[in-house]
Design a protein around this motif. Sequence first.
Motif, PDB file in Angstrom:
ATOM      1  N   UNK A   1       0.809  -1.208   0.000  1.00 19.96           N
ATOM      2  CA  UNK A   1       0.000   0.000   0.000  1.00 19.96           C
ATOM      3  C   UNK A   1       0.852   1.273   0.000  1.00 19.96           C
ATOM      4  N   UNK A   2       2.159   1.106   0.015  1.00 17.35           N
ATOM      5  CA  UNK A   2       3.049   2.260   0.053  1.00 17.35           C
ATOM      6  C   UNK A   2       3.179   2.872  -1.335  1.00 17.35           C
ATOM      7  N   UNK A   3       3.286   4.185  -1.432  1.00 17.54           N
ATOM      8  CA  UNK A   3       3.518   4.791  -2.760  1.00 17.54           C
ATOM      9  C   UNK A   3       4.877   4.449  -3.341  1.00 17.54           C
ATOM     10  N   UNK A   4       5.782   3.920  -2.530  1.00 15.93           N
ATOM     11  CA  UNK A   4       7.110   3.518  -3.010  1.00 15.93           C
ATOM     12  C   UNK A   4       7.207   2.003  -3.232  1.00 15.93           C
ATOM     13  N   UNK A   5       6.060   1.319  -3.246  1.00 17.96           N
ATOM     14  CA  UNK A   5       6.074  -0.130  -3.461  1.00 17.96           C
ATOM     15  C   UNK A   5       6.489  -0.438  -4.901  1.00 17.96           C
ATOM     16  N   UNK A   6       6.988  -1.657  -5.102  1.00 17.20           N
ATOM     17  CA  UNK A   6       7.402  -2.083  -6.437  1.00 17.20           C
ATOM     18  C   UNK A   6       6.192  -2.267  -7.342  1.00 17.20           C
ATOM     19  N   UNK A   7       6.430  -2.175  -8.642  1.00 16.00           N
ATOM     20  CA  UNK A   7       5.373  -2.406  -9.608  1.00 16.00           C
ATOM     21  C   UNK A   7       4.991  -3.881  -9.639  1.00 16.00           C
ATOM     22  N   UNK A   8       3.833  -4.165 -10.222  1.00 20.33           N
ATOM     23  CA  UNK A   8       3.329  -5.545 -10.223  1.00 20.33           C
ATOM     24  C   UNK A   8       4.202  -6.487 -11.035  1.00 20.33           C
ATOM     25  N   UNK A   9       4.852  -5.982 -12.086  1.00 19.84           N
ATOM     26  CA  UNK A   9       5.665  -6.847 -12.933  1.00 19.84           C
ATOM     27  C   UNK A   9       7.110  -6.976 -12.446  1.00 19.84           C
ATOM     28  N   UNK A  10       7.382  -6.535 -11.235  1.00 15.45           N
ATOM     29  CA  UNK A  10       8.747  -6.631 -10.698  1.00 15.45           C
ATOM     30  C   UNK A  10       9.031  -8.051 -10.243  1.00 15.45           C
ATOM     31  N   UNK A  11      10.319  -8.397 -10.228  1.00 16.19           N
ATOM     32  CA  UNK A  11      10.723  -9.740  -9.822  1.00 16.19           C
ATOM     33  C   UNK A  11      11.511  -9.676  -8.521  1.00 16.19           C
ATOM     34  N   UNK A  12      12.016 -10.829  -8.104  1.00 13.31           N
ATOM     35  CA  UNK A  12      12.739 -10.919  -6.833  1.00 13.31           C
ATOM     36  C   UNK A  12      14.044 -10.126  -6.873  1.00 13.31           C
ATOM     37  N   UNK A  13      14.681 -10.061  -8.041  1.00 14.69           N
ATOM     38  CA  UNK A  13      15.928  -9.299  -8.134  1.00 14.69           C
ATOM     39  C   UNK A  13      15.687  -7.807  -7.934  1.00 14.69           C
ATOM     40  N   UNK A  14      14.558  -7.308  -8.439  1.00 12.09           N
ATOM     41  CA  UNK A  14      14.229  -5.897  -8.230  1.00 12.09           C
ATOM     42  C   UNK A  14      14.050  -5.596  -6.744  1.00 12.09           C
ATOM     43  N   UNK A  15      13.381  -6.500  -6.045  1.00  7.78           N
ATOM     44  CA  UNK A  15      13.179  -6.302  -4.606  1.00  7.78           C
ATOM     45  C   UNK A  15      14.510  -6.340  -3.852  1.00  7.78           C
ATOM     46  N   UNK A  16      15.392  -7.249  -4.254  1.00  7.30           N
ATOM     47  CA  UNK A  16      16.699  -7.340  -3.599  1.00  7.30           C
ATOM     48  C   UNK A  16      17.513  -6.065  -3.810  1.00  7.30           C
ATOM     49  N   UNK A  17      17.501  -5.526  -5.035  1.00 11.51           N
ATOM     50  CA  UNK A  17      18.277  -4.321  -5.308  1.00 11.51           C
ATOM     51  C   UNK A  17      17.768  -3.123  -4.512  1.00 11.51           C
ATOM     52  N   UNK A  18      16.469  -2.997  -4.370  1.00  6.87           N
ATOM     53  CA  UNK A  18      15.930  -1.858  -3.622  1.00  6.87           C
ATOM     54  C   UNK A  18      16.283  -1.970  -2.132  1.00  6.87           C
ATOM     55  N   UNK A  19      16.202  -3.153  -1.573  1.00  2.42           N
ATOM     56  CA  UNK A  19      16.566  -3.311  -0.168  1.00  2.42           C
ATOM     57  C   UNK A  19      18.061  -3.123   0.035  1.00  2.42           C
ATOM     58  N   UNK A  20      18.851  -3.546  -0.948  1.00  2.00           N
ATOM     59  CA  UNK A  20      20.291  -3.319  -0.852  1.00  2.00           C
ATOM     60  C   UNK A  20      20.607  -1.823  -0.919  1.00  2.00           C
ATOM     61  N   UNK A  21      19.851  -1.092  -1.750  1.00  2.00           N
ATOM     62  CA  UNK A  21      20.065   0.347  -1.844  1.00  2.00           C
ATOM     63  C   UNK A  21      19.680   1.070  -0.562  1.00  2.00           C
ATOM     64  N   UNK A  22      18.899   0.435   0.315  1.00  2.00           N
ATOM     65  CA  UNK A  22      18.554   1.025   1.612  1.00  2.00           C
ATOM     66  C   UNK A  22      19.605   0.650   2.658  1.00  2.00           C
ATOM     67  N   UNK A  23      20.003  -0.613   2.656  1.00  2.00           N
ATOM     68  CA  UNK A  23      20.949  -1.074   3.672  1.00  2.00           C
ATOM     69  C   UNK A  23      22.352  -0.529   3.393  1.00  2.00           C
ATOM     70  N   UNK A  24      22.778  -0.576   2.156  1.00  2.00           N
ATOM     71  CA  UNK A  24      24.134  -0.139   1.825  1.00  2.00           C
ATOM     72  C   UNK A  24      24.134   0.504   0.437  1.00  2.00           C
ATOM     73  N   UNK A  25      23.689   1.732   0.309  1.00  2.00           N
ATOM     74  CA  UNK A  25      23.605   2.370  -1.011  1.00  2.00           C
ATOM     75  C   UNK A  25      24.950   2.612  -1.670  1.00  2.00           C
ATOM     76  N   UNK A  26      26.057   2.574  -0.890  1.00  2.00           N
ATOM     77  CA  UNK A  26      27.366   2.823  -1.487  1.00  2.00           C
ATOM     78  C   UNK A  26      27.801   1.700  -2.424  1.00  2.00           C
ATOM     79  N   UNK A  27      27.122   0.535  -2.347  1.00  2.00           N
ATOM     80  CA  UNK A  27      27.490  -0.585  -3.224  1.00  2.00           C
ATOM     81  C   UNK A  27      26.888  -0.453  -4.622  1.00  2.00           C
ATOM     82  N   UNK A  28      25.901   0.415  -4.779  1.00  2.00           N
ATOM     83  CA  UNK A  28      25.205   0.530  -6.066  1.00  2.00           C
ATOM     84  C   UNK A  28      26.070   1.356  -7.019  1.00  2.00           C
TER      85      UNK A  28
END
Length: 654
Positions: free
Chosen positions: A90-117
């Motif tokens: 329900x969040x406005x920053x939620x992933x789109x419906x056609x997103x996959x598991x890799x997209x979810x992993x990248x977004x969480x990685x960008x929160x935990x350690x954005x310097x790796x991106x």
Amino acid sequence: MEASYKSECESEAWPGTQRPGTGTVSAAVREHLRKLCLREFPCGAGSWNKSRFLPQTWRTWRELVPKEEDVVSPGEETVEALLGLVRSPHSPWALLNDSNAEDSFLRELAIRNPLMITDTFFYSYFRSLRVVDKEVTLVDKDLLKFLKLEELVLSANRIKQVDATNLPPTLKVLELYGNEISSMECLCAHPPAGLQHLGLGHNKLLGPLESLYVTADHWPNLVSLDLGFNDLTDLQSMVASLRTLRHLRLLVLQGNPLALVPYYRGLTIDSLAQLCVLDDITVSPNEKHLFRGLSLNGDLLAQEAQFVVTIGNIRGVLDTSVLDPEPGPEGPFVAYSYYVTYDFVRDEEGEAVEDTGELAEIVKPSPSSELLVEESPEEVGEDVIKDIVGGVTEEVEGSLESEVEESGESELSVISGPSTVLQTPRASAEELAKLRLRIDPRLCPSPGTVLFNTTHKPWAEVIPCGYEMQHSLRDLVPLKAFLLAGTTVTIVEEKILSWPVVLPAVDSPLSAKRGKGEKDKKGKEKDRKGQGEKEPAKEWKVPKKKKELPKELRQDPPILQVLGRGLVILEPLLAGEPLVSTVCNFGMVRTLTSDRLTLARDSKKIKKVAKKEKPKAVNPIYESDYHPEPLTVEVQIQLNQCRSAEEALRMFAV
């Protein structure tokens, strides 16, 4: 606060934003990463988490990994709160419906350690790239930067050629389904040596030379190959090249014209002994036994496909004759018949009749007798009809006079036989051109097809067509296009009006002889009375039935009406199914009024049954219980397939 986040993100340069051009694979990958917003709130580094990150000059290399602070400064968010924003649907920053598991992993990685991106991380992280339906037209050289890429999926794009030198050498899986590739030659220039699966289904591969590009010289380690739904036609050459692929275990060729020949599966199985799965169906030991030795005589088999079209019963037809008034002595006499038409692909070497430019229908097994027109007799060759009718009338008169003169009998005796019908002559070219404009377009075949129809049948509750036709075709590419389009089935009602041809009275010399004989007879009777002789007793004679002249009828051109028309899907035959069987439902055409009239007519016929036979009771039709049967026709189209090597050689050996 959100505006500040956006401005801070815009001020920072995104890695790799230099786009080589639209329509490339690398541009599509960058566009996808941009939509993930890996450097925008709540991902990346900004005022929402700046206390967690200090300038790198103030920290040692062991401190590069951020640590969660017990207390965050005002205006900042904790890691758990930021993760909740991207995980909540329900969040406005939620992933789109056609997103996959890799997209979810990248977004969480960008929160935990954005310097790796970074670019280096992306090029070394991705082992699989899926760029599907992104309007890609070019496989560019930036793909070589992905050092560990093993799977590349570029399906449903607009790729016409692939530069194999731009494919990473580490590739094991390459899928190019649903593109516009017309030849595999471009892939064979510098193919990845370790490729194990190649998917080229639903492209435009065409020509006998394509078999040259599926050999072990180009794909030494290929285990799985999918060439389905292309336009490949030469089965013998294809299996000869595939025999060199020693590691091939899975093969898909269905959807190609070559898979329509009856011996396709048997020849492929016997030619590729190591094959385990063909067209998603496991190769059984029984199949290998039944088709053993067929590949030794593969060059002797004719490349043709065979179909059997069967049309069964028609149900739910409206009996139109009950709505017509009773014909008078001057006509018209109305005759109704019903038949089914369907179109099938034209084959240059098959049984199709060449188009002569006339409005003729192709009837198998019975030939056609009338034009497919809807005109009145006054509009179609009226002068020609009058001339022919007049000529026939003169011939009949002459034959009657000659017969009377030769017989020499005292009475005219003509035995009335079955009525003869004068066929309407074909119109001239100019009249035919006018008629063509008035033909119902639903009764014309599609371009490249021929119209076939069943035998004409009278009305019945269930009209049995009993139609079966075998089509043998050697031009396989148009056949595939026809199967994708399907065939159109039409139920047609044919109405023919017949009119009596009035013959003038026949003047016979016997009438004069008869008059003279009667005068002589009367004279003899007067003589007897004068001499006092008694009159002979009158003999009772059975009155003779009047002899009628044979009625000659002239026919109007048939009036055709389409009762129902629908499309039969034939694509399952192309996808490997051996049979398409359906009941075409055209909805209700009968009404309560027409069925009551039909019932009344049938009840009159029942009353005329012989006295010894017990008449059947006829139940009246009530509106509350009225449930008419829809107009339907049974259609079945079967693709002939050989079940053994012996059958294939017996039926298709040249």
